[in-house]
Scaffold this active site. Structure first.
Site, PDB file in Angstrom:
ATOM      1  N   ASP A  34       0.835  -1.181   0.000  1.00 14.40           N
ATOM      2  CA  ASP A  34       0.000   0.000   0.000  1.00 14.40           C
ATOM      3  C   ASP A  34       0.883   1.248   0.000  1.00 14.40           C
ATOM      4  O   ASP A  34       1.662   1.477   0.920  1.00 14.40           O
ATOM      5  CB  ASP A  34      -0.868  -0.047   1.261  1.00 14.40           C
TER       6      ASP A  34
ATOM      7  N   THR B 239      -2.564   5.564  -4.457  1.00 12.75           N
ATOM      8  CA  THR B 239      -1.534   6.307  -3.737  1.00 12.75           C
ATOM      9  C   THR B 239      -0.154   6.109  -4.341  1.00 12.75           C
ATOM     10  O   THR B 239       0.654   7.029  -4.351  1.00 12.75           O
ATOM     11  CB  THR B 239      -1.501   5.898  -2.254  1.00 12.75           C
ATOM     12  N   THR B 240       0.111   4.911  -4.846  1.00 14.95           N
ATOM     13  CA  THR B 240       1.394   4.690  -5.504  1.00 14.95           C
ATOM     14  C   THR B 240       1.415   5.461  -6.823  1.00 14.95           C
ATOM     15  O   THR B 240       2.387   6.160  -7.135  1.00 14.95           O
ATOM     16  CB  THR B 240       1.620   3.194  -5.792  1.00 14.95           C
TER      17      THR B 240
ATOM     18  N   ASP C  43      -9.205  -0.086   1.511  1.00 15.34           N
ATOM     19  CA  ASP C  43      -9.085   0.453   0.146  1.00 15.34           C
ATOM     20  C   ASP C  43     -10.293   0.056  -0.698  1.00 15.34           C
ATOM     21  O   ASP C  43     -10.841   0.875  -1.442  1.00 15.34           O
ATOM     22  CB  ASP C  43      -7.818  -0.079  -0.546  1.00 15.34           C
TER      23      ASP C  43
HETATM   24  N1  LIG Z   1      -5.285  -7.250 -13.238  1.00 12.74           N
HETATM   25  C1  LIG Z   1      -4.638  -6.143 -13.550  1.00 12.74           C
HETATM   26  N2  LIG Z   1      -3.927  -6.058 -14.672  1.00 12.74           N
HETATM   27  C2  LIG Z   1      -3.267  -4.940 -14.968  1.00 12.74           C
HETATM   28  N3  LIG Z   1      -3.236  -3.840 -14.222  1.00 12.74           N
HETATM   29  C3  LIG Z   1      -3.925  -3.863 -13.100  1.00 12.74           C
HETATM   30  C4  LIG Z   1      -4.672  -5.002 -12.693  1.00 12.74           C
HETATM   31  N4  LIG Z   1      -5.232  -4.725 -11.514  1.00 12.74           N
HETATM   32  C5  LIG Z   1      -4.866  -3.461 -11.205  1.00 12.74           C
HETATM   33  N5  LIG Z   1      -4.092  -2.936 -12.155  1.00 12.74           N
HETATM   34  C6  LIG Z   1      -3.482  -1.612 -12.212  1.00 12.74           C
HETATM   35  O1  LIG Z   1      -2.574  -1.407 -11.158  1.00 12.74           O
HETATM   36  C7  LIG Z   1      -2.498  -0.039 -10.842  1.00 12.74           C
HETATM   37  C8  LIG Z   1      -2.645   0.169  -9.368  1.00 12.74           C
HETATM   38  O2  LIG Z   1      -1.645  -0.515  -8.691  1.00 12.74           O
HETATM   39  P1  LIG Z   1      -1.481  -0.398  -7.110  1.00 12.74           P
HETATM   40  O3  LIG Z   1      -0.283  -1.185  -6.741  1.00 12.74           O
HETATM   41  O4  LIG Z   1      -2.770  -0.743  -6.468  1.00 12.74           O
HETATM   42  O5  LIG Z   1      -1.140   1.104  -6.907  1.00 12.74           O
HETATM   43  P2  LIG Z   1      -1.980   2.300  -6.304  1.00 12.74           P
HETATM   44  O6  LIG Z   1      -1.435   2.485  -4.929  1.00 12.74           O
HETATM   45  O7  LIG Z   1      -1.649   3.453  -7.183  1.00 12.74           O
HETATM   46  O8  LIG Z   1      -3.421   1.931  -6.318  1.00 12.74           O
HETATM   47  C9  LIG Z   1      -3.629   0.644 -11.605  1.00 12.74           C
HETATM   48  O9  LIG Z   1      -3.104   1.335 -12.694  1.00 12.74           O
HETATM   49  C10 LIG Z   1      -4.488  -0.530 -12.036  1.00 12.74           C
HETATM   50  O10 LIG Z   1      -5.185  -0.266 -13.234  1.00 12.74           O
HETATM   51 MG   LIG Z   2      -4.348   0.267  -5.558  1.00 11.03          MG
END
Ligand SMILES: Nc1ncnc2c1ncn2[C@@H]1O[C@H](COP(=O)(O)OP(=O)(O)O)[C@@H](O)[C@H]1O
Ligand SMILES: [Mg+2]
Length: 527
Positions: free
Chosen positions: A40, A73-74, A369
Site C-alpha cells: 500500500d 496512492t502509488t 481500500d
Molecule cells: N489485473 C490487472 N492487470 C493490470 N493492471 C492492473 C490489474 N489490476 C490493477 N491494475 C493496475 O494497477 C495499478 C494500481 O496498482 P497499485 O499497486 O494498487 O497502486 P496504487 O497504490 O496506485 O493503487 C492501476 O493502474 C491498475 O489499473
Molecule cells: Mg491500488
C-alpha cells in the site's frame, strides 16, 4: 540540479517497483524492529523516515490521495515524480519553470476533461461492477487470492450503509466497523449486520444471548464510589462492621435495581463493574460487559440509538438502545460480543480473520481500500478500465490537443502527456515486459480505436482491460492527476529551500537571514 526535484524523484523511484498486481511488496522496519509487510503506497510512505522537505511533500501527496479517494496512492507519487522528471528535461532545454507550470496546468485541465469523456457511466448500485472495481483495488495486495470473496463482503457492506440523497448516494465509511481477530483463514472473514465488540460477557453466570435487547450504555463504573481523599472510618464493633458492609451491598443492590427498573437487559460499561454488581446482575438475567473502548461506546450509541449516560440513575427506558440480538460468540480461542439487528440498520462490521497478525493487518488495509473505491463509485458512478489504458488514451488526446499550441507551451503540454504514460510503462516493467515494445503496441492499438487496450499484468501482454473486468473509479484517476500536478507545479515553483528562523541550530540567530548557502540547513539531509 534542483535538490527538491531530486529528492522527490528518489521517493517516486523507491515505490515505483510496487505498482500494480505484479509489483513487489515492501518490508518496513521501524526503530523498534517491528515489521510491516505491505504493498500500500500510503502505508509505505507513512512509515518511511523521510527527512527532506521536498520528499515530505511526496508523502503528503499520497496522504491526500488516500484521504480523498482511498486508492491510487502509488500511482499519484509515481506520476508526480515523472512530471518533475520531464520538467527537468525541459529546463535543460532552457525552458523556464513558469512556462512549464502553465503548460502542466493547461494539460491537467484537458486531462480531466478527456478522462470524464471516456469514462463509463454506471448504476450506483450495480453490484457486479462494484465488485469488479473492488477486486481491481485488491489485485495488487497480499490478499489478492481472496479478492473476490472479500470484494463481495465490501460491496454488501457499502450498499447496506449507503444513503440516498437528492443527487444520488452517500456512503459514510465510519459506519463500517473493521474488527480484526487473528486466527482462522481469510475466508472466515464475515460481514455482520451490526457491531462486533471485542469483549466478553463479564460474569460466567450471565446469559450468553439476549433477544429483544434493551441496551444501556454507561461511561462510569458500577462500583461504590471511593472518596477522593483518604478517609478513615472508625469501626468499633463487629456489628458496626457488618452494618457498614450491608450498607455497601445495599447500594450495589440498588444500582442493579435501577437497571432492572429501566427495563434494561444489556449493559455496556466503559469502566469497571464491581463483583457484587456482576453477581446481582447475573441473578436478574442481565448481560453485561465492561471496560469498553470509547470508540465502541460511540459506535454502539449510533447503532442502537442508546444515549451514553454518566450515572446509573439515568439508565432509563428512553435512553436505552435496541438490538434484536446480543450474543457472545466464540471466535477462535476468544469470545466476542455480537450486537445484531440494531435499531439503525446502517451499522455494519466486517470481522477480519486470517492466519497471522500481519495477514489480518494487511487484509484490513486492503478491505479499507476496497471500501473506499466502492464508496467512490457509489457516490460518483463513473468508471474507467485499468492497466494503464486510461493514461494512454488521455495522453494521446492531450498530444493531439498540444498540436494546436505554439512553441514552448506545446512542449510542456506534450511532456505532461508523456509523463502520464509512466503508469503503463511501470506496469509493463513490473510485469517483466519490455516497456518500449509495450508502449508502442499500446499507442498503436489506441490509435486504432481500442479504447481500453492496457497491460494485463498477470499474463504480461497487451489486452482489452474491460474484457478482463479490470475497472477503477474515475475519481481515483482524476484525483491522482490533480494531486500529482499540484505537487509537481508547487515544487517547480520553489528554487530554494530557506531555513526558517525556528532552527534547532544554535548558531542561527532567531529572525536572522533566512537564506543559507546550499539552501538546506546542514546541507542535504539524509533521505
Ligand atoms: N489485473 C490487472 N492487470 C493490470 N493492471 C492492473 C490489474 N489490476 C490493477 N491494475 C493496475 O494497477 C495499478 C494500481 O496498482 P497499485 O499497486 O494498487 O497502486 P496504487 O497504490 O496506485 O493503487 C492501476 O493502474 C491498475 O489499473
Ligand atoms: Mg491500488
Amino acid at each position: 540540479m534542483n535538490s527538491n526535484v531530486m529528492a522527490a524523484r528518489i521517493v517516486a523511484d523507491t515505490i515505483k517497483t510496487s505498482l500494480g498486481p505484479k509489483g513487489m511488496d515492501k518490508m518496513l522496519v521501524d526503530s523498534f524492529g517491528d515489521v510491516t509487510i505491505t504493498n500500500d503506497g500510503a502505508t509505505m510512505l507513512k512509515e518511511m523516515d523521510v527527512q527532506h522537505p521536498a520528499a515530505k511533500m511526496m508523502v503528503e501527496v499520497a496522504k491526500t490521495q488516500d484521504d480523498e479517494v482511498g486508492d491510487g496512492t502509488t500511482s499519484v507519487v509515481v506520476l508526480a515524480g515523472e512530471l518533475l522528471s520531464k520538467a527537468m528535461d525541459l529546463m535543460d532545454k532552457k525552458i523556464h519553470a513558469t512556462v512549464i507550470i502553465d503548460g502542466y496546468r493547461d494539460a491537467q485541465e484537458q486531462a480531466l476533461k478527456f478522462l470524464d469523456e471516456i469514462s463509463i457511466k454506471i448504476e450506483p448500485r450495480d453490484k457486479k461492477m462494484l465488485r469488479k472495481v473492488a477486486t481491481t483495488s485488491m489485485a495488487s495486495k497480499l490478499v489478492a487470492g481472496h479478492g473476490e470473496y472479500l470484494s463481495k463482503l465490501a460491496v454488501d457492506a457499502i450498499l447496506q450503509i449507503a444513503e440516498k440523497t437528492e443527487e444520488g448516494y452517500e456512503a459514510d465509511l465510519d459506519m463500517v466497523k473493521l474488527e480484526k481477530k487473528p486466527g482462522g483463514a481469510l475466508t472466515d472473514t464475515t460481514l455482520i449486520k451490526g457491531l462486533v465488540i471485542d469483549k466478553e460477557v463479564v460474569h460466567s453466570d450471565m446469559p450468553k444471548i439476549i433477544r429483544e435487547a434493551k441496551i444501556g450504555l454507561l461511561n462510569t463504573s458500577m462500583e461504590v464510589e471511593k472518596t477522593e481523599f483518604d478517609a478513615k472510618i472508625h469501626i468499633e464493633s463487629p456489628e458496626e462492621m457488618q452494618a457498614y458492609l450491608d450498607q455497601e451491598e445495599q447500594m450495589l443492590r440498588e444500582m442493579v435495581e435501577k437497571v432492572k427498573k429501566g427495563g434494561i437487559n444489556v449493559i455496556f460499561c466503559q469502566k469497571g463493574i464491581d463483583d457484587m454488581v456482576q453477581h446481582f446482575m447475573s441473578r436478574e438475567g442481565i448481560l453485561a460487559a465492561r471496560r469498553l473502548k470509547k470508540s465502541d461506546m460511540e459506535a454502539l450509541a449510533k447503532a442502537t440509538g442508546a444515549k451514553v449516560v454518566t450515572n446509573v440513575d439515568d439508565l432509563t427506558e428512553t435512553d436505552a438502545g435496541y438490538a434484536a440480538v446480543v450474543e457472545e460468540k466464540k471466535i477462535g480461542d476468544e469470545k466476542m460480543i455480537f450486537v445484531e439487528g440494531c435499531k439503525n440498520p446502517k451499522a455494519v462490521s466486517i470481522l477480519i480473520r486470517g492466519g497471522s497478525e500481519r495477514i489480518v493487518d494487511e487484509a484490513e488495509r486492503s478491505i479499507h481500500d476496497a471500501l473506499c473505491v466502492i464508496r467512490d463509485v457509489v457516490e460518483e458512478p463513473k468508471v474507467v478500465a485499468g492497466g494503464g489504458a486510461p493514461e494512454i488514451e488521455v495522453a494521446r488526446k492531450i498530444r493531439r490537443y498540444s498540436e494546436a499550441l505554439s512553441g514552448r507551451e506545446r512542449l510542456a503540454v506534450a511532456a505532461f502527456a508523456e509523463a502520464l504514460e509512466v503508469i503503463p510503462i511501470t506496469l509493463a516493467e513490473n510485469t517483466g515486459m519490455d516497456p518500449i515494445d509495450a508502449i508502442s503496441e499500446l499507442q498503436s492499438r489506441h490509435e486504432k480505436g481500442e479504447l481500453w487496450a492496457g497491460i494485463n499484468s498477470l499474463k504480461g501482454e497487451v489486452v482489452d482491460m474491460a474484457e478482463h473486468d479490470v475497472y477503477e473509479p474515475m475519481q481515483v484517476k482524476a484525483q491522482a492527476i490533480k494531486s500529482a500536478t499540484e505537487a509537481a507545479t508547487m515544487l517547480l515553483k520553489i528554487d530554494d529551500v530557506i531555513a526558517a528562523s525556528k532552527m534547532r541550530s544554535p548558531a542561527m540567530p532567531p529572525g536572522g537571514p533566512g537564506g543559507m548557502p546550499g539552501g538546506m540547513p546542514g546541507g542535504m539531509p539524509p533521505m
